[in-house]
Design a protein around this motif. Structure first.
Motif, PDB file in Angstrom:
ATOM      1  N   SER A   1       0.835  -1.197   0.000  1.00 27.12           N
ATOM      2  CA  SER A   1       0.000   0.000   0.000  1.00 27.12           C
ATOM      3  C   SER A   1       0.869   1.245   0.000  1.00 27.12           C
ATOM      4  N   SER A   2       0.211   2.395   0.015  1.00 29.51           N
ATOM      5  CA  SER A   2       0.888   3.691   0.094  1.00 29.51           C
ATOM      6  C   SER A   2      -0.087   4.669   0.736  1.00 29.51           C
ATOM      7  N   PHE A   3       0.393   5.849   1.044  1.00 31.28           N
ATOM      8  CA  PHE A   3      -0.458   6.899   1.595  1.00 31.28           C
ATOM      9  C   PHE A   3      -1.663   7.133   0.685  1.00 31.28           C
ATOM     10  N   ALA A   4      -1.423   7.307  -0.607  1.00 32.21           N
ATOM     11  CA  ALA A   4      -2.506   7.574  -1.559  1.00 32.21           C
ATOM     12  C   ALA A   4      -3.468   6.397  -1.670  1.00 32.21           C
ATOM     13  N   ASP A   5      -2.927   5.180  -1.696  1.00 34.02           N
ATOM     14  CA  ASP A   5      -3.776   3.977  -1.747  1.00 34.02           C
ATOM     15  C   ASP A   5      -4.686   3.903  -0.528  1.00 34.02           C
ATOM     16  N   GLU A   6      -4.122   4.185   0.632  1.00 32.28           N
ATOM     17  CA  GLU A   6      -4.905   4.114   1.865  1.00 32.28           C
ATOM     18  C   GLU A   6      -6.025   5.148   1.862  1.00 32.28           C
ATOM     19  N   LEU A   7      -5.722   6.381   1.475  1.00 28.99           N
ATOM     20  CA  LEU A   7      -6.779   7.400   1.436  1.00 28.99           C
ATOM     21  C   LEU A   7      -7.907   6.983   0.494  1.00 28.99           C
ATOM     22  N   MET A   8      -7.549   6.488  -0.683  1.00 33.33           N
ATOM     23  CA  MET A   8      -8.588   6.062  -1.618  1.00 33.33           C
ATOM     24  C   MET A   8      -9.356   4.866  -1.063  1.00 33.33           C
ATOM     25  N   LEU A   9      -8.661   3.939  -0.429  1.00 32.96           N
ATOM     26  CA  LEU A   9      -9.325   2.793   0.173  1.00 32.96           C
ATOM     27  C   LEU A   9     -10.334   3.231   1.235  1.00 32.96           C
ATOM     28  N   TYR A  10      -9.977   4.225   2.046  1.00 36.96           N
ATOM     29  CA  TYR A  10     -10.898   4.698   3.084  1.00 36.96           C
ATOM     30  C   TYR A  10     -12.148   5.318   2.459  1.00 36.96           C
ATOM     31  N   ILE A  11     -11.978   6.024   1.362  1.00 38.13           N
ATOM     32  CA  ILE A  11     -13.129   6.613   0.665  1.00 38.13           C
ATOM     33  C   ILE A  11     -14.007   5.504   0.091  1.00 38.13           C
ATOM     34  N   VAL A  12     -13.386   4.527  -0.541  1.00 35.89           N
ATOM     35  CA  VAL A  12     -14.131   3.382  -1.088  1.00 35.89           C
ATOM     36  C   VAL A  12     -14.839   2.638   0.038  1.00 35.89           C
ATOM     37  N   HIS A  13     -14.135   2.385   1.122  1.00 30.93           N
ATOM     38  CA  HIS A  13     -14.701   1.667   2.270  1.00 30.93           C
ATOM     39  C   HIS A  13     -15.937   2.408   2.802  1.00 30.93           C
ATOM     40  N   GLY A  14     -15.819   3.722   2.942  1.00 26.36           N
ATOM     41  CA  GLY A  14     -16.942   4.524   3.417  1.00 26.36           C
ATOM     42  C   GLY A  14     -18.125   4.481   2.463  1.00 26.36           C
ATOM     43  N   CYS A  15     -17.851   4.540   1.166  1.00 25.31           N
ATOM     44  CA  CYS A  15     -18.924   4.454   0.170  1.00 25.31           C
ATOM     45  C   CYS A  15     -19.606   3.092   0.231  1.00 25.31           C
ATOM     46  N   LEU A  16     -18.824   2.049   0.409  1.00 23.80           N
ATOM     47  CA  LEU A  16     -19.404   0.705   0.503  1.00 23.80           C
ATOM     48  C   LEU A  16     -20.275   0.569   1.748  1.00 23.80           C
ATOM     49  N   HIS A  17     -19.836   1.152   2.858  1.00 22.58           N
ATOM     50  CA  HIS A  17     -20.687   1.146   4.049  1.00 22.58           C
ATOM     51  C   HIS A  17     -22.005   1.855   3.755  1.00 22.58           C
ATOM     52  N   ALA A  18     -21.928   3.004   3.094  1.00 25.81           N
ATOM     53  CA  ALA A  18     -23.140   3.761   2.766  1.00 25.81           C
ATOM     54  C   ALA A  18     -24.057   2.978   1.839  1.00 25.81           C
ATOM     55  N   ALA A  19     -23.463   2.098   1.023  1.00 23.67           N
ATOM     56  CA  ALA A  19     -24.245   1.276   0.088  1.00 23.67           C
ATOM     57  C   ALA A  19     -24.768  -0.001   0.740  1.00 23.67           C
ATOM     58  N   GLY A  20     -24.449  -0.210   2.025  1.00 25.23           N
ATOM     59  CA  GLY A  20     -24.997  -1.360   2.737  1.00 25.23           C
ATOM     60  C   GLY A  20     -24.028  -2.475   3.053  1.00 25.23           C
ATOM     61  N   GLU A  21     -22.783  -2.378   2.582  1.00 27.20           N
ATOM     62  CA  GLU A  21     -21.784  -3.395   2.929  1.00 27.20           C
ATOM     63  C   GLU A  21     -21.376  -3.217   4.389  1.00 27.20           C
ATOM     64  N   ASN A  22     -20.983  -4.311   5.006  1.00 27.38           N
ATOM     65  CA  ASN A  22     -20.551  -4.253   6.386  1.00 27.38           C
ATOM     66  C   ASN A  22     -19.322  -5.128   6.559  1.00 27.38           C
ATOM     67  N   ASP A  23     -18.532  -4.828   7.576  1.00 21.92           N
ATOM     68  CA  ASP A  23     -17.350  -5.642   7.866  1.00 21.92           C
ATOM     69  C   ASP A  23     -17.142  -5.813   9.365  1.00 21.92           C
ATOM     70  N   LEU A  24     -18.219  -5.679  10.107  1.00 24.77           N
ATOM     71  CA  LEU A  24     -18.109  -5.751  11.558  1.00 24.77           C
ATOM     72  C   LEU A  24     -18.103  -7.178  12.093  1.00 24.77           C
ATOM     73  N   THR A  25     -18.498  -8.143  11.272  1.00 31.48           N
ATOM     74  CA  THR A  25     -18.476  -9.539  11.711  1.00 31.48           C
ATOM     75  C   THR A  25     -17.556 -10.339  10.797  1.00 31.48           C
ATOM     76  N   ASP A  26     -17.130 -11.489  11.278  1.00 31.23           N
ATOM     77  CA  ASP A  26     -16.274 -12.369  10.481  1.00 31.23           C
ATOM     78  C   ASP A  26     -16.984 -12.825   9.215  1.00 31.23           C
ATOM     79  N   GLU A  27     -18.303 -12.966   9.282  1.00 33.18           N
ATOM     80  CA  GLU A  27     -19.077 -13.413   8.117  1.00 33.18           C
ATOM     81  C   GLU A  27     -19.146 -12.323   7.038  1.00 33.18           C
ATOM     82  N   ASP A  28     -19.225 -11.055   7.461  1.00 33.95           N
ATOM     83  CA  ASP A  28     -19.367  -9.945   6.518  1.00 33.95           C
ATOM     84  C   ASP A  28     -18.045  -9.488   5.917  1.00 33.95           C
ATOM     85  N   ARG A  29     -16.963  -9.673   6.652  1.00 33.45           N
ATOM     86  CA  ARG A  29     -15.667  -9.117   6.254  1.00 33.45           C
ATOM     87  C   ARG A  29     -15.192  -9.559   4.868  1.00 33.45           C
TER      88      ARG A  29
END
Length: 137
Positions: free
Chosen positions: A82-110
């Motif tokens: 990874s890199s600084f830029a990769d991580e920032l983009m990943l956080y934006i993608v991760h947040g968008c996915l949460h907003a779209a209904g994806e979850n990663d709080l359980t082992d089943e969802d991750r």
């Protein structure tokens, strides 16, 4: 960032706002307590107001992401894949996915969240150079 939202599966066609706030560790830790009642900093906090996108008026806030810049700096430096830029983009993608209904709080969802992150990141990499969007100091 519109492409990240679309690829994540967020509703399109509305005139709602998508805002990203870039925070330091102190501000993120404060937000983490205020919003989620959890101590300490974190990578990204998603605040989505898209349950009924058709109810949003033009200019209404549909999605806010709080992204911790020092967290991305640390993770980007520690991870060989990874890199600084990769991580920032990943956080934006991760947040968008949460907003779209994806979850990663359980082992089943991750695994589903990680798969979707990889898909969206891959599609964005074909179009953008993350280092040009988020240059490191």
């Amino acid at each position: 960032m519109n492409d990240a939202a679309v690829l994540a599966g967020l509703p399109t066609g509305g005139d709602w706002e998508f805002r990203i706030w870039f925070l330091d560790d102190e501000a993120m830790a404060e937000a983490h307590v205020d919003i989620m009642n959890v101590e300490g900093t974190t990578d990204v906090i998603t605040m989505a107001y898209l349950e009924e996108p058709e109810a949003l008026f033009p200019g209404d806030m549909g999605l806010e992401l709080l992204v911790c810049v020092p967290f991305a700096e640390r993770e980007g430096a520690e991870r060989q894949d990874s890199s600084f830029a990769d991580e920032l983009m990943l956080y934006i993608v991760h947040g968008c996915l949460h907003a779209a209904g994806e979850n990663d709080l359980t082992d089943e969802d991750r695994p589903s969240m990680r798969r979707r992150e990889a898909e969206v990141m891959s599609a964005l990499r074909k179009k953008y150079d993350f280092n040009l969007i988020f240059p490191s100091n």
